[in-house]
Design an enzyme around this catalytic site. Structure first.
Site, PDB file in Angstrom:
ATOM      1  N   ASN A   9      44.197  14.280  42.762  1.00  0.00           N
ATOM      2  CA  ASN A   9      44.472  14.253  44.207  1.00  0.00           C
ATOM      3  C   ASN A   9      44.125  15.640  44.726  1.00  0.00           C
ATOM      4  OD1 ASN A   9      45.446  14.110  46.801  1.00  0.00           O
ATOM      5  ND2 ASN A   9      47.619  14.175  46.215  1.00  0.00           N
ATOM      6  N   LYS A  11      44.001  16.662  47.718  1.00  0.00           N
ATOM      7  CA  LYS A  11      44.646  17.029  48.990  1.00  0.00           C
ATOM      8  C   LYS A  11      43.580  17.590  49.933  1.00  0.00           C
ATOM      9  CE  LYS A  11      48.669  17.973  46.200  1.00  0.00           C
ATOM     10  NZ  LYS A  11      50.039  18.422  46.150  1.00  0.00           N
ATOM     11  N   HIS A  95      52.781   9.124  49.501  1.00  0.00           N
ATOM     12  CA  HIS A  95      52.873  10.475  48.912  1.00  0.00           C
ATOM     13  C   HIS A  95      53.927  11.271  49.698  1.00  0.00           C
ATOM     14  CE1 HIS A  95      51.844  14.501  47.600  1.00  0.00           C
ATOM     15  NE2 HIS A  95      51.141  13.959  46.619  1.00  0.00           N
ATOM     16  N   GLU A  97      54.083  14.241  50.613  1.00  0.00           N
ATOM     17  CA  GLU A  97      53.563  15.105  51.690  1.00  0.00           C
ATOM     18  C   GLU A  97      53.293  14.297  52.950  1.00  0.00           C
ATOM     19  OE1 GLU A  97      50.330  16.978  49.557  1.00  0.00           O
ATOM     20  OE2 GLU A  97      51.779  18.000  48.268  1.00  0.00           O
ATOM     21  N   GLU A 167      56.725  10.691  41.387  1.00  0.00           N
ATOM     22  CA  GLU A 167      56.471  12.099  41.667  1.00  0.00           C
ATOM     23  C   GLU A 167      57.731  12.768  42.213  1.00  0.00           C
ATOM     24  OE1 GLU A 167      52.056  12.887  42.321  1.00  0.00           O
ATOM     25  OE2 GLU A 167      52.834  12.226  44.240  1.00  0.00           O
ATOM     26  N   GLY A 173      53.560  20.655  43.212  1.00  0.00           N
ATOM     27  CA  GLY A 173      52.995  21.923  43.669  1.00  0.00           C
ATOM     28  C   GLY A 173      53.925  23.107  43.468  1.00  0.00           C
ATOM     29  N   SER A 213      53.101  18.910  39.048  1.00  0.00           N
ATOM     30  CA  SER A 213      52.733  20.068  38.215  1.00  0.00           C
ATOM     31  C   SER A 213      52.329  19.661  36.796  1.00  0.00           C
ATOM     32  CB  SER A 213      53.867  21.097  38.197  1.00  0.00           C
ATOM     33  OG  SER A 213      54.147  21.539  39.515  1.00  0.00           O
TER      34      SER A 213
HETATM   35  C1  PEP Z   1      50.361  15.507  43.869  1.00  0.00           C
HETATM   36  O1  PEP Z   1      49.997  16.011  44.912  1.00  0.00           O
HETATM   37  O2  PEP Z   1      50.391  14.280  43.774  1.00  0.00           O
HETATM   38  C2  PEP Z   1      50.757  16.386  42.758  1.00  0.00           C
HETATM   39  C3  PEP Z   1      51.302  15.845  41.708  1.00  0.00           C
HETATM   40  O3  PEP Z   1      50.509  17.725  42.910  1.00  0.00           O
HETATM   41  P1  PEP Z   1      50.648  18.868  41.768  1.00  0.00           P
HETATM   42  O4  PEP Z   1      50.031  18.324  40.524  1.00  0.00           O
HETATM   43  O5  PEP Z   1      49.876  20.033  42.317  1.00  0.00           O
HETATM   44  O6  PEP Z   1      52.096  19.138  41.605  1.00  0.00           O
END
Ligand code: PEP
Length: 251
Positions: A9, A11, A95, A97, A167, A173, A213
């Site tokens: 992803n 972003k 998601h 975000e 998640e 992040g 992460s």
């Molecule tokens: C995500 O945006 O779905 C995500 C898991 O980000 P990150 O791996 O950077 O934590």
């Protein structure tokens, strides 16, 4: 039915040149990567058609966004049908975000899921609790509520087009990953919820990805767990070498 999936992803990152370079690097590596895993990437929307055209045949393409509405006077939106007509395979929905920064409610998430499934577009349905909810020990209730709402109108026959991404918001992040035990516990919970909501076979066939992460140094431990079928990878998917290392974490 191949449950293992690793999806990037991006972003809002990368220029079109950087996107093409990543695609070329992945294209060269793809045949040498484990074959027991589906590989996907969700680039920014303006690059979707380019990536669909230039990608390795094994790479799946996902949109980070999709409209909850159909065709019409919805400036700036694009529909699930449009994505399908461009050769896009999946859309990320729910998601954190999008939920926290763009006001996507459970109802909007549910509408998007329906639109995608009606159009024949696969869904990567994201769910996750925040830190307060984790600290209060109510993470399973939070996930249950999100899944119940998002999959409310979904029939078991459509679940073959749905991937779930767990998640935890506190891990996205932040560099702070859920431990393999924490991830496995929640994935097992989600699979048992699917079994009750649909049936055992549907639960068994549904891919449940971990996101938050995930990186080359922790992917192997996470993916080794029975109910962790792969990952939704943000930051570490931007670099194709790291992304490939995560894919190779599958034994
Ligand atoms: C995500 O945006 O779905 C995500 C898991 O980000 P990150 O791996 O950077 O934590």
């Amino acid at each position: 039915m191949m449950r293992n999936i690793v999806s990037g992803n991006w972003k809002s990152n990368k220029s079109i040149t950087e996107a093409r370079n990543w695609l070329a690097e992945m294209g060269e590596a793809m045949d040498k990567l484990p074959q027991n895993v589906r590989v996907m990437v969700a680039p920014p929307a303006p690059y979707l058609a380019v990536l669909v055209k230039e990608k390795h045949s094994r790479l799946l393409i996902a949109s980070q966004q999709v409209s909850a509405s159909g065709e019409g006077a919805f400036t700036g939106e694009f529909t699930a049908d449009m994505l399908v007509s461009c050769g896009v395979d999946y859309a990320l929905i729910g998601h954190s975000e999008r939920r926290s920064n763009f006001g996507e409610t459970d109802e909007i998430v549910s509408n998007k899921v329906q639109r995608c499934l009606e159009a024949g577009l696969g869904v990567v349905l994201c769910c996750g609790e925040n830190l307060n909810e984790r600290d209060a020990g109510i993470q399973e209730d939070v996930i249950k509520k999100q899944l119940e709402s998002a999959l409310n109108d979904v029939k078991e026959g459509s679940m073959k087009s749905v991937v779930i991404a767990y998640e935890p918001i506190w891990a996205i992040g932040t560099g702070r990953t859920a431990s393999a035990d924490q991830a496995a516990e929640m994935h097992t919970y989600i699979r048992s919820w699917l079994s009750l909501r649909f049936d055992e076979q549907t639960a068994k066939n549904t891919s449940i990805l971990y996101g938050g992460s995930c990186k080359p140094s922790n992917a192997e431990e996470l993916f080794a767990r029975e109910d962790v079928d792969g990952g939704l990878i943000g930051g570490a998917s931007l670099n194709s070498v790291d992304f490939q290392a995560i894919i190779r974490s599958f034994k």
